[in-house]
Design an enzyme around this catalytic site. Structure first.
Site, mmCIF file in Angstrom:
data_model
loop_
_atom_site.group_PDB
_atom_site.id
_atom_site.type_symbol
_atom_site.label_atom_id
_atom_site.label_comp_id
_atom_site.label_asym_id
_atom_site.label_seq_id
_atom_site.Cartn_x
_atom_site.Cartn_y
_atom_site.Cartn_z
ATOM 1 C CB SER A 251 40.827 45.260 43.964
ATOM 2 O OG SER A 251 39.433 45.035 43.960
ATOM 3 C CE LYS A 252 43.234 43.571 40.948
ATOM 4 N NZ LYS A 252 43.097 42.959 42.246
ATOM 5 N NE ARG A 253 36.512 43.186 44.751
ATOM 6 C CZ ARG A 253 36.040 44.026 45.652
ATOM 7 N NH1 ARG A 253 34.865 44.559 45.501
ATOM 8 N NH2 ARG A 253 36.747 44.329 46.725
#
Length: 484
Positions: A251-253
RNA sequence: GGCCCCGUCGUCUAGCGGUCCAGGAUGCAUGGUUCUCAGCCAUGAGAUCGAGGGUUCGAAUCCCUUCGGGGCUACCA
């Protein structure tokens, strides 16, 4: 006929995982001589992001994943955008209600929330308590008259099991009692994913549903829907997730996960497809580099692995370097041109001489490029009127007493050269070095720093040849006289 | 918590009962080529196949248990 679909939701930019699924879909369709379909699942009006659909199509096209049916290309089972098919879902939902396989539910969001909290507190599985499922006609009529909104829920079988065969994992079985009476039609009249995908997959005659692992747990819902509708389910294929370095769902993390980021950084389409194909799939061979044609020939569902794969940006980078080295000089020149222009090194549009210059530079940086966006940094000194001098390099090679004399000797010889080519340049430079008792690196390094500003770079003589006599002479004279 | 999926070098993976004291790639280290870097070539370190029990003459490969990781658990997909 094999028919597969890539069915993204336009709620944001496609990320690595989305495109990996599309790669599998596309490769499978092409391998089987089947049909690859793009379907847009935009049934969540709240999360819809303007422009997302266009970005999805742009990314797919960039990667060479052309669709045979879908937005902009049409097809016999369109429209391929779910928001344009709502009447279809409503019709089938009402049919299920009429047959007693689904029912109107008037429960409020607040009640549902409280119910869930209570279930969690009691340590029980969460799920709709079916309050509206067994209403009498009178109760139903009363609720309908006092409530202006409702949803339609599917009446799951309350006992028994639902089994299906997943192509990558074998037979999977789930208890019906643990399944929810899930919503199939929301209060805004739009269908949920579960319902829309089942209706569409059937109507669009999808033969294989390829979607990532996160959908396994809801597949029993879909299987029951097919059964209630009297339809034959497709083959289920659930490749595993792509994980970040910390082993959680990418994910964006995890940083750069948007596919477009890789496009911008200058990864090549074939390299991306090659790398993504290998994330969770293997031809069972001892190799990693496959042309698109080879991937199509080798791709089978059996090669899909059942365990998650961590996205390895380093290996992608390596692979892209391999593809860059395989690219022809002219093509590579075209590819790096936009990056050079963005950096202000080449004008837009480029002049013929600039184009020619870029083509001459390409052979010198090709082996050193891993992504196209590195080109400006690697080639900057070719373009700047005055290269950016690395202070440490200057200190080490130019700020010494013999440097000035050496550089002067070198320029003198270079200016006398009749032919400006690598061989002649090399002889001249080495001979000039010999004049002052310097050879090898002792002469090469100072000349490189004086002409390029740095200690690292392509072979010196090739670099000088491409730079051209004028630039070289100017830079060496300047460096030779401006002794600090 | 419940349900489900998964578990081979750091990472991607090969392996589908014996040819595996586990192969390839990447990354890392070292050496070679050379004017540096990159590239290329070579070599090396790196996995008691998550662990424990079985089955079998023989298991990374089959079975059970266990631990670990992940996913789902919305009127999101």
């Amino acid at each position: 006929m094999i028919r597969v679909r890539f069915a993204p939701s336009p709620t944001g930019s496609p990320h690595i995982g989305n495109i990996r699924t599309a790669v599998f879909d596309w490769l499978f369709a092409r391998h089987e001589g089947g049909v690859f379909i793009l379907r847009i699942e935009d049934t969540d009006r709240a999360r819809l992001v303007p422009g997302a659909m266009e970005e999805i199509m742009r990314d797919l096209r960039w990667a060479g994943l052309d669709w045979d049916e879908g937005p902009e290309v049409g097809g016999p089972y369109g429209p391929y955008i779910q928001s344009e098919r709502v009447d279809l879902y409503q019709k089938h939902a009402e049919q299920l209600v009429a047959e007693g396989r689904a029912y109107h539910c008037y429960c409020t969001a607040e009640r549902l929330e409280e119910m869930r909290k209570a279930q969690q507190a009691a340590g029980k599985p969460t799920g709709y308590d079916q309050r509206c499922r067994y209403l009498t006609e009178e109760e139903r009529a009363a609720l309908a008259s006092e409530s202006d909104t409702f949803v339609i829920r599917f009446a799951m079988p309350t006992s028994g099991q639902t089994s299906f065969v997943d192509v990558v994992r074998g037979e999977l079985s789930f208890d019906n009692a643990l399944q929810d009476d899930f919503v199939i039609l929301k209060s805004d009249g739009y269908p949920t994913y579960h319902f829309a995908s089942v209706v569409d997959d059937h109507l669009i005659k999808i033969s294989h549903v390829i979607r990532s692992e996160e959908w396994i747990s809801s597949t029993p819902k879909h299987v029951q829907l097919y059964s209630a509708l009297g339809w034959e389910p497709p083959a289920w294929v659930h490749p595993s997730l792509i994980l970040g370095p910390d082993r959680s769902k990418l994910s964006k993390r995890h940083g750069a996960v948007n596919f477009s980021t890789y496009i911008e950084e200058g990864y090549l389409p074939d390299a991306m497809v090659n790398y993504l194909a290998l994330l969770g799939w293997s031809a069972g061979e001892d190799r990693d580099i496959y042309s698109i044609q080879e991937l199509i020939e080798k791709f089978t569902l059996e090669g899909i692995t059942g365990h998650p794969a961590i996205f390895d940006a380093q290996k992608l980078l390596w692979m892209n370097g391999v593809y860059i080295r395989q690219t022809s000089m002219n093509r590579l020149a075209e590819l790096i041109l936009p990056y050079l222009q963005k950096a202000g090194l080449v004008s837009e549009p480029p002049s013929d001489s600039e184009l020619d210059y870029v083509r001459k530079i390409v052979p010198l940086i090709q082996d050193r490029l891993k992504v196209l966006s590195e080109a400006p940094e690697l080639a900057e000194f070719f373009f700047r009127e005055e290269p950016a001098y690395d202070p440490k390099a200057v200190q080490k090679w130019l700020e010494r007493p013999e440097a000035s004399e050496l550089l002067t000797k070198v320029v003198d010889r270079l200016e006398e050269l009749e032919e400006w080519n690598v061989g002649a340049i090399e002889s001249a430079v080495r001979e000039a070095g010999a004049d002052v008792g310097a050879e090898g690196g002792k002469v090469i390094h100072p000349v490189r720093v004086a002409s390029t500003g740095r200690t690292v770079g392509p072979g010196l003589f090739e670099t000088l040849e491409v730079l051209g006599r004028d630039r070289v002479v100017t830079r060496l004279r300047r460096a030779g006289s401006s002794e600090q």
